[in-house]
Each structure stands twice: as structure tokens, then as C-alpha cells.
Enzyme design. Structure first.
Site, PDB file in Angstrom:
ATOM      1  N   GLU A 104     -11.296  -0.770 -24.210  1.00 22.68           N
ATOM      2  CA  GLU A 104     -12.296  -1.678 -23.602  1.00 22.68           C
ATOM      3  C   GLU A 104     -12.045  -3.101 -24.087  1.00 22.68           C
ATOM      4  OE1 GLU A 104     -13.802  -0.785 -20.745  1.00 22.68           O
ATOM      5  OE2 GLU A 104     -14.567   0.938 -21.844  1.00 22.68           O
ATOM      6  N   HIS A 105     -12.136  -4.031 -23.155  1.00 25.34           N
ATOM      7  CA  HIS A 105     -11.886  -5.460 -23.425  1.00 25.34           C
ATOM      8  C   HIS A 105     -10.456  -5.682 -23.922  1.00 25.34           C
ATOM      9  CE1 HIS A 105     -15.957  -6.970 -22.616  1.00 25.34           C
ATOM     10  NE2 HIS A 105     -16.329  -5.761 -23.010  1.00 25.34           N
ATOM     11  N   ASP A 109      -7.894  -5.321 -21.392  1.00 19.26           N
ATOM     12  CA  ASP A 109      -7.053  -5.667 -20.215  1.00 19.26           C
ATOM     13  C   ASP A 109      -6.743  -7.156 -20.157  1.00 19.26           C
ATOM     14  OD1 ASP A 109      -9.662  -6.306 -19.326  1.00 19.26           O
ATOM     15  OD2 ASP A 109      -9.430  -5.354 -17.355  1.00 19.26           O
ATOM     16  N   SER A 168     -18.349  -1.174  -8.977  1.00 21.29           N
ATOM     17  CA  SER A 168     -18.699  -1.143  -7.554  1.00 21.29           C
ATOM     18  C   SER A 168     -18.022  -2.284  -6.805  1.00 21.29           C
ATOM     19  CB  SER A 168     -20.217  -1.216  -7.374  1.00 21.29           C
ATOM     20  OG  SER A 168     -20.729  -2.359  -8.006  1.00 21.29           O
ATOM     21  N   TYR A 209     -19.360 -11.902 -21.569  1.00 19.87           N
ATOM     22  CA  TYR A 209     -18.007 -11.480 -21.190  1.00 19.87           C
ATOM     23  C   TYR A 209     -17.070 -12.694 -21.244  1.00 19.87           C
ATOM     24  CZ  TYR A 209     -14.266  -9.164 -18.507  1.00 19.87           C
ATOM     25  OH  TYR A 209     -13.068  -8.618 -18.100  1.00 19.87           O
ATOM     26  N   ASP A 231      -9.905  -2.664 -13.133  1.00 25.04           N
ATOM     27  CA  ASP A 231     -10.739  -2.023 -12.105  1.00 25.04           C
ATOM     28  C   ASP A 231     -10.019  -1.891 -10.765  1.00 25.04           C
ATOM     29  OD1 ASP A 231     -12.403  -2.193 -14.247  1.00 25.04           O
ATOM     30  OD2 ASP A 231     -13.746  -3.680 -13.406  1.00 25.04           O
TER      31      ASP A 231
HETATM   32  C1  GLA Z   1     -15.272  -5.275 -17.037  1.00 23.18           C
HETATM   33  C2  GLA Z   1     -14.044  -5.908 -16.392  1.00 23.18           C
HETATM   34  C3  GLA Z   1     -12.783  -5.133 -16.744  1.00 23.18           C
HETATM   35  C4  GLA Z   1     -12.682  -4.960 -18.260  1.00 23.18           C
HETATM   36  C5  GLA Z   1     -13.974  -4.359 -18.805  1.00 23.18           C
HETATM   37  C6  GLA Z   1     -13.971  -4.232 -20.299  1.00 23.18           C
HETATM   38  O1  GLA Z   1     -15.525  -4.029 -16.474  1.00 23.18           O
HETATM   39  O2  GLA Z   1     -14.174  -5.955 -14.992  1.00 23.18           O
HETATM   40  O3  GLA Z   1     -11.656  -5.822 -16.252  1.00 23.18           O
HETATM   41  O4  GLA Z   1     -12.389  -6.183 -18.893  1.00 23.18           O
HETATM   42  O5  GLA Z   1     -15.098  -5.137 -18.431  1.00 23.18           O
HETATM   43  O6  GLA Z   1     -12.980  -3.357 -20.703  1.00 23.18           O
END
Ligand code: GLA
Length: 410
Positions: free
Chosen positions: A42-43, A45, A137, A233, A182
């Protein structure tokens, strides 16, 4: 207790009916794209690191037809919002003050930017992916539209390229600074598999998921989205950029992203930056490592080990990266009460963690199928006792990625 999986057929059927009712003719094209949960990474990418998502059995579905030549404008209709938008596609497209419309506008413009002239298209869209639940989504919406537009011009883009177009469209029109994970999983998922993505080069590796009689993945939606989600974010991205700058100037010039930092480097970095930046860096380094280790555990079918990485990831997201929230922590704590790795009660939980960007959204729990109902009840009762409302819980198997649907059989 566990919600049933939404099927594409139900969504498709209602979208086709709505199209008929609105346009008095049948749709001729259709496409579907799945939402996702991330199992690990997580975090990472946007730090050029590794991620390990699966596509879930919740979909964005769109049906459409070329706008008849006698109509100057196209009609876009969101079945779930009950809203339509009329647009003259001959004009230069710009972001507008109408959130959902910015998604198709962005994709349309992205095709044009690549010299692919689309015809005017009327469409109806619908989705079973909860909005704001951190299940991607919006990436699924974009991917289903891009897949419909491919059909409209009779092309098939390379899926990773299509994912990059979708990501850019989301940056440019709805102005969401999302990463590549995503759209990549929505485009490239394969049934029964997780997808390890190396976000530095967009290389992917399929990782088989455990069989359904061995493990179930529960997705527990807190149904909260904290206000700070998007500003935090952006702030995390900036903190990572700051940490990288310090590393490049004061430590090693050849580090191109936090992904290039090793666990051994961390010792030297601690005194170079303030404690917050250091904790952010530490999370990214450890989380990248956990993706690699988690893939090894899954390949070896060692779910106990995989589950330990899930719990460790949650703690890192909670304490070092600080993107969790009370509701998510509660769900993970409740799940841990059923984990033999954490308590002496073997309630069938392998592991649990928050998933996605954080500050609300969903937690995931990997568990034995025979315990899934009891675990679900435990999570609902425990969450309700504190917050006076239940999380929404459903299970999923790993789905395949976006596809065009042949309507000639409908
Ligand atoms: C959101 C972003 C993804 C990723 C996640 C954290 O979902 O859209 O690209 O950075 O947060 O892993």
C-alpha cells in the site's frame, strides 16, 4: 450474513433496459471492468514499488450505441445517480463542475490526444462497486468506458497502455492524483490470480490465489470516508518526494525512487531526515519487501505466513505511514482476536489489514471458509458496539479484468 456477489448479468440487464427506455433503441456495445482490493503493497505504487491486487466481483458496466446522425448531441446517463448529461462532442473537451461526467470526458479526450477519433456515443453506465469505499470504483468506471470506446472504433489497445491512458484521464479531468495500480489490475486481472505489479516498469506476474476450499477473502467496508482522505494522500506523496530528495542529496545520488532504498540503508537514513519522513520511508521500504515475501508465501501456499505479513502491513500503515483510521483499526483488531498467530484462539483468521488509500474504506480478512460466517458476525457485532453501525461485509474470489461484451446474444 455475507452479501452475495453482484453479477455482471444483473448490471448488464438493468443497463440494457435503461438504454432501451431512454433511447428507444437497443444498445449495440457493452463493456465491464472490475473493482479491486490490494492484498499487499500500500502506498508503494507512486514510489515505483510493488503491489499485489486482485480484481473483485464488483463491476462497472456500460452499454452504448453510436449517436444517430440526426442528433447533434450525445447523451450520457448514469443509472445509479439517475442523472443524464447532454454533450456536443465536436467541441474541445474540458473538465467541468460535474464530477461523474469528468470520467467519460477524460477518456474521450485521452483517445483524441492519441489521434483516435471517436464517433459520438450515447451510453448508460451502472456499477456495483460502492463509491468512496476504496474499491477503485473510479478506475473501473474509466476502464469500462475505455473498453467501450475501443469497441466503438474496432481497436484493442495493449491493456497496460490502456491503464496508463485511464490513469492520465483521471489526473487530467476529475483531478484525482491516483497511482497506476487500480487501472492496471482492472485491465490485466486474471481469474483465480493476484497480480504482482512492479510499478517502476509496469511489469506484471500472476500469482495463484489459494483455492476457495482453503481460504476466503472477506472485504469489510467501514462505510466511512474521512474528509482528509484526498489531502492526506497528496501529502504522503509529497513527503515521499521530500524524503527522496534528501536521500539523493545527502546519501546516494543514484537512488531514483524510494523503491531503490534497501532495508540496510535505513540505518544510515534515520539521522538524515526528520522522524516523520523517516517513518514514511521505512513503511515504503518494508512494504515493498513484504510484497516480495508475500508472493513467495502465496506461491508456497503458506497462508499462515502470508497472514502474518498482512497484520505487519496494517501496523506499518497505522503507525509509520499513518493512513489508517479508528474504524479500520477496530476491524483488524477484531479479526486478530480470531487469529492463532496473535491469540490462543484459532478462529480461522490468517491475517487482516486495511486496503487502498486509507482514512476509511475497507479492511480485508483472509480466513478459513468454515469460519467465515462466525468471523463476519464477530466483526459486525464488535464494530456496532463501538460505532453503533455495522460494516458491510462480503466475500470475493479473484476475477478477470475488463472485457467487451457481445450483445448479439442478448
Ligand atoms: C489509492 C490509489 C492507488 C494507491 C493506493 C494506496 O487507492 O488510487 O493508486 O496509491 O491508494 O496503495
Amino acid at each position: 450474513m455475507i452479501e452475495t456477489e453482484s453479477t455482471i448479468e444483473i448490471l448488464l440487464h438493468s443497463a440494457i433496459e435503461a438504454f432501451h427506455a431512454r433511447f428507444n433503441r437497443p444498445p449495440t456495445m457493452a463493456a465491464a471492468a472490475p473493482g479491486r482490493v490490494n492484498l499487499m503493497g500500500e502506498h508503494t505504487d507512486y514510489n515505483q514499488g510493488y503491489v499485489l491486487p486482485i480484481a473483485i466481483a464488483h463491476w462497472s458496466v456500460v452499454v452504448g450505441d453510436i449517436t444517430p446522425p440526426q442528433h447533434p448531441n450525445s447523451i450520457w446517463y448514469s443509472l445509479d445517480l439517475g442523472e443524464e448529461y447532454e454533450i456536443d462532442l465536436a467541441q474541445k473537451l474540458k473538465p467541468i463542475d460535474h464530477e461523474w461526467v469528468n470520467y467519460p470526458l477524460g477518456i474521450f479526450e485521452e483517445f483524441r490526444a492519441h489521434q483516435i477519433e471517436l464517433p459520438n456515443i450515447d451510453f448508460v453506465l451502472t456499477s456495483s462497486i460502492p463509491i468512496g469505499g476504496g474499491l477503485s470504483s473510479s478506475a473501473a468506471l474509466n476502464m469500462s468506458l475505455a473498453t467501450l470506446f475501443e469497441q466503438a472504433v474496432g481497436i484493442a489497445l495493449d491493456p497496460a497502455r490502456k491503464a496508463r491512458w485511464c490513469q492520465r484521464a483521471e489526473h487530467e479531468f476529475p483531478k484525482v492524483p491516483c497511482g497506476i495500480m487500480d487501472p492496471m489490475i482492472s485491465a490485466l486481472a486474471v481469474e483465480g490470480h493476484a497480480l504482482m505489479i512492479d510499478c517502476a516498469v509496469n511489469e506484471t506476474k500472476l500469482v495463484p490465489m489459494p483455492s476457495p476450499d482453503q481460504a476466503v477473502l472477506l472485504i469489510a467496508n467501514t462505510n466511512v470516508k474521512h474528509q482528509l482522505a484526498s489531502s492526506e494522500y497528496t501529502q504522503r506523496k509529497e513527503e515521499c518526494a521530500q524524503a527522496l530528495k534528501i536521500i539523493q542529496v545527502d546519501f546516494r545520488a543514484d537512488v531514483n525512487s524510494l523503491r531503490d532504498v534497501t532495508a540496510a540503508d535505513l540505518k544510515s537514513l534515520r539521522d538524515l531526515m526528520d522522524p516523520t519522513l523517516f517513518r514514511r520511508t521505512m513503511h515504503v521500504v518494508n512494504e515493498n519487501l513484504r510484497v516480495i515475501q508475500s508472493v513467495q508465501a502465496l506461491m508456497a501456499n503458506d497462508l499462515e505466513q502470508f497472514g502474518k505479513y498482512m497484520f505487519a502491513s496494517h501496523l506499518s500503515l497505522r503507525d509509520d505511514y499513518e493512513v489508517s483510521c479508528r474504524e479500520l483499526d477496530t476491524l483488524v483488531e477484531l479479526a486478530s482476536e480470531f487469529s492463532p498467530a496473535i491469540t490462543d484462539h484459532d478462529g480461522g483468521v490468517y491475517g487482516a489489514r486495511m486496503t487502498g488509500g486509507g482514512f476509511g474504506g475497507c479492511a480485508i480478512v483472509l480466513c478459513k471458509p468454515e469460519n467465515a460466517s462466525a468471523i463476519t458476525e464477530h466483526l459486525i457485532a464488535g464494530h456496532r458496539a463501538i460505532y453503533d453501525r455495522a460494516p458491510t461485509i462480503f466475500s470475493t474470489q479473484a476475477q478477470g479484468g475488463a472485457f467487451a461484451i457481445d450483445l448479439s446474444q442478448e
